[in-house]
Design a protein around this motif. Structure first.
Motif, PDB file in Angstrom:
ATOM      1  N   ASP A 198      -0.177  10.439  -9.294  1.00  0.00           N
ATOM      2  CA  ASP A 198      -0.084   9.588  -8.103  1.00  0.00           C
ATOM      3  C   ASP A 198       1.343   9.169  -7.782  1.00  0.00           C
ATOM      4  OD1 ASP A 198      -2.827   9.701  -8.008  1.00  0.00           O
ATOM      5  OD2 ASP A 198      -3.138   7.751  -8.951  1.00  0.00           O
ATOM      6  N   VAL A 199       2.332   9.850  -8.356  1.00  0.00           N
ATOM      7  CA  VAL A 199       3.717   9.398  -8.224  1.00  0.00           C
ATOM      8  C   VAL A 199       4.162   9.307  -6.763  1.00  0.00           C
ATOM      9  CG1 VAL A 199       4.662  11.747  -8.503  1.00  0.00           C
ATOM     10  CG2 VAL A 199       6.077   9.757  -9.063  1.00  0.00           C
ATOM     11  N   GLY A 200       3.662  10.191  -5.892  1.00  0.00           N
ATOM     12  CA  GLY A 200       4.055  10.126  -4.485  1.00  0.00           C
ATOM     13  C   GLY A 200       3.559   8.856  -3.821  1.00  0.00           C
ATOM     14  N   ALA A 201       2.287   8.517  -4.038  1.00  0.00           N
ATOM     15  CA  ALA A 201       1.713   7.304  -3.448  1.00  0.00           C
ATOM     16  C   ALA A 201       2.317   6.053  -4.065  1.00  0.00           C
ATOM     17  CB  ALA A 201       0.194   7.307  -3.620  1.00  0.00           C
ATOM     18  N   VAL A 202       2.442   6.041  -5.386  1.00  0.00           N
ATOM     19  CA  VAL A 202       3.047   4.888  -6.058  1.00  0.00           C
ATOM     20  C   VAL A 202       4.477   4.698  -5.559  1.00  0.00           C
ATOM     21  CG1 VAL A 202       3.872   4.014  -8.275  1.00  0.00           C
ATOM     22  CG2 VAL A 202       1.590   5.025  -8.106  1.00  0.00           C
ATOM     23  N   GLY A 203       5.209   5.799  -5.455  1.00  0.00           N
ATOM     24  CA  GLY A 203       6.581   5.710  -4.973  1.00  0.00           C
ATOM     25  C   GLY A 203       6.661   5.198  -3.553  1.00  0.00           C
ATOM     26  N   ALA A 204       5.712   5.601  -2.705  1.00  0.00           N
ATOM     27  CA  ALA A 204       5.707   5.129  -1.317  1.00  0.00           C
ATOM     28  C   ALA A 204       5.516   3.626  -1.263  1.00  0.00           C
ATOM     29  CB  ALA A 204       4.614   5.833  -0.530  1.00  0.00           C
ATOM     30  N   VAL A 254       0.856  -1.189   0.000  1.00  0.00           N
ATOM     31  CA  VAL A 254       0.000   0.000   0.000  1.00  0.00           C
ATOM     32  C   VAL A 254       0.887   1.232   0.000  1.00  0.00           C
ATOM     33  CG1 VAL A 254      -1.701   1.332   1.314  1.00  0.00           C
ATOM     34  CG2 VAL A 254      -1.864  -1.170   1.227  1.00  0.00           C
ATOM     35  N   GLY A 255       0.540   2.195  -0.818  1.00  0.00           N
ATOM     36  CA  GLY A 255       1.239   3.479  -0.834  1.00  0.00           C
ATOM     37  C   GLY A 255       0.277   4.594  -0.490  1.00  0.00           C
ATOM     38  N   VAL A 256       0.719   5.499   0.373  1.00  0.00           N
ATOM     39  CA  VAL A 256      -0.101   6.633   0.802  1.00  0.00           C
ATOM     40  C   VAL A 256       0.693   7.908   0.568  1.00  0.00           C
ATOM     41  CG1 VAL A 256      -1.345   7.711   2.702  1.00  0.00           C
ATOM     42  CG2 VAL A 256      -1.148   5.216   2.613  1.00  0.00           C
ATOM     43  N   HIS A 257       0.061   8.870  -0.077  1.00  0.00           N
ATOM     44  CA  HIS A 257       0.680  10.189  -0.193  1.00  0.00           C
ATOM     45  C   HIS A 257      -0.101  11.164   0.666  1.00  0.00           C
ATOM     46  CE1 HIS A 257       1.467  14.099  -2.585  1.00  0.00           C
ATOM     47  NE2 HIS A 257       2.332  13.950  -1.600  1.00  0.00           N
TER      48      HIS A 257
END
Length: 399
Positions: free
Chosen positions: A373-379, A76-79
């Motif tokens: 969504d790059v921040g969430a995907v990256g997380a 799971v990724g969360v931004h």
């Protein structure tokens, strides 16, 4: 060493896309045939990889192709952005399985963490994925962070967030392991995972969110900095004649390049009919969208504001690229898609003129391949990175 070699093989299979045979893995990784056989046997037993048919390449026995079993693990990724929280569920290959987003509640940390935990639960439940297959939760948060303690320390746009132990609180609320990473670093990790560049590739990632930040990637890894707070660029001066900044200087990135600063500039020059000055993040987001839409329709005053913002952003980018000597520049973040048309028209030429290495090589400028969504995907990729990606530091012995 065994864990490192396992990561080397997993990453080689993931990067290949179509899979590799054991012989091809030995050639690609430099590991012995016996080591490859032993490790792939274990990976097959654990469900990380699967056999995907046989191929005949010349004389001899057909070769068994090994591919990543994308459904074996998820992350799971969360931004966490002051305006909007984005949640993604990624499989082991890095593909987005499900996505949710919610407005960030009032700045009270307790309410935000409660909303974060509830949305993570909903994301997993709606996906139908067995919770035992979730490797963990990655959270991309604005800095500064205390990475060792897992706390968020007074981010400029999240008032009331004074040393909030986000990692521990969210882990308790969800029952899942949590990794806390700076939003800019997470974005660079997501870019590395998705673009699959060459091993020696290097780039600066300019992150356009509610705030502006930067990240650096070199030799296939994002560089987090000694305290994992790399990329705090808000007080780099880009316009000596610009508005005063809280730091005592003038024309800093914080008061010139951020969405709020761009909206305030548009208000000062009369782009908007009313004399209302917006400041809360939701209102700024709405007005910023209006500004970009009017610019896209060719409205000259709105377009002039965005062009000026591009000039200022190019100054920041030139400072970073000249100092770090990278191969390329990547722009991304939640506000990037609204700015991309203007910025990709204006910034490359401005950056070329300011580049210290223009006589040696070009400096390509591009937008992220991941999207908003790059921040969430990256997380989420930060979590998967700990499962898949080999790191030379893993070979170091404690002294």
């Amino acid at each position: 060493m065994g864990d490192f070699n396992q990561s080397v093989i997993l990453e080689a299979i993931r990067q290949s896309g179509e899979g590799l045979s054991r012989i091809e893995l030995a050639a690609a990784t430099g590991l012995s045939a016996q080591t490859v056989t032993n490790i792939t046997r274990r990976l097959l037993e654990d469900g990380f990889i699967r056999e995907a048919g046989r191929t005949i390449n010349g004389p001899g026995k057909p070769r068994v192709t090994l591919r990543l079993n994308a459904d074996s693990r998820f992350a799971v990724g969360v931004h966490l952005d002051p305006a909007l929280m984005t949640f993604v569920l990624l499989d082991l290959s890095g593909e987005v399985v499900r996505r949710l987003s919610v407005r960030t509640p009032a700045k009270d940390p307790r309410r935000i963490v409660e909303a974060m935990a509830a949305t993570i639960d909903a994301l997993i439940e709606e996906s139908g994925v067995d919770r035992t297959r979730i490797a963990g939760v990655g959270v991309a948060a604005p800095g500064p962070l205390d990475a060792e303690k897992g706390t968020v320390i007074d981010p400029p746009k999240l008032l009331g967030w004074h040393r909030v132990p986000l990692r521990a609180v969210l882990a308790e609320a969800t029952g899942l392991p949590v990794v806390l990473e700076k939003d800019t670093t997470s974005a660079a990790v997501g870019e590395l995972w998705t673009r699959r560049g060459s091993a020696g590739d290097s780039f600066v990632f300019v992150y356009l969110g509610t705030g502006i930040g930067a990240a650096v990637a070199r030799d296939g890894e994002a560089i987090p900095g000694s305290t994992r707070n790399m990329g705090e660029v808000g007080h780099i001066m880009v316009d000596p004649d610009g508005p005063p900044c809280s730091c005592g200087s003038r024309g800093c990135v914080e008061v010139v390049c951020t969405p709020q600063a761009i909206v305030e500039h548009a208000e000062r020059v009369g782009v908007f009919q009313d004399d209302r000055e917006v400041s809360d993040v939701a209102a700024v987001d709405e007005r910023f969208s209006q500004l970009c839409e009017r610019a896209s329709h060719g409205e000259a005053p709105a377009l002039a504001v965005l062009r000026q913002a591009a000039v200022h952003t190019s100054v920041l980018t030139a400072v970073l690229t000249n100092m770090l000597d990278v191969d390329r520049v990547v722009f991304g973040g939640p506000f990037w898609s609204r700015l991309s048309d203007v910025y990709l028209r204006e910034i490359p030429a401005l950056l070329e003129r300011a580049s210290a290495t223009r006589a040696v090589r070009p400096l390509p400028v591009d937008g992220t391949v991941v999207g908003d969504d790059v921040g969430a995907v990256g997380a989420a990729c930060v979590v998967l990175d700990s499962v898949l990606s080999p790191r030379a530091s893993d070979l170091l012995l404690d002294r």
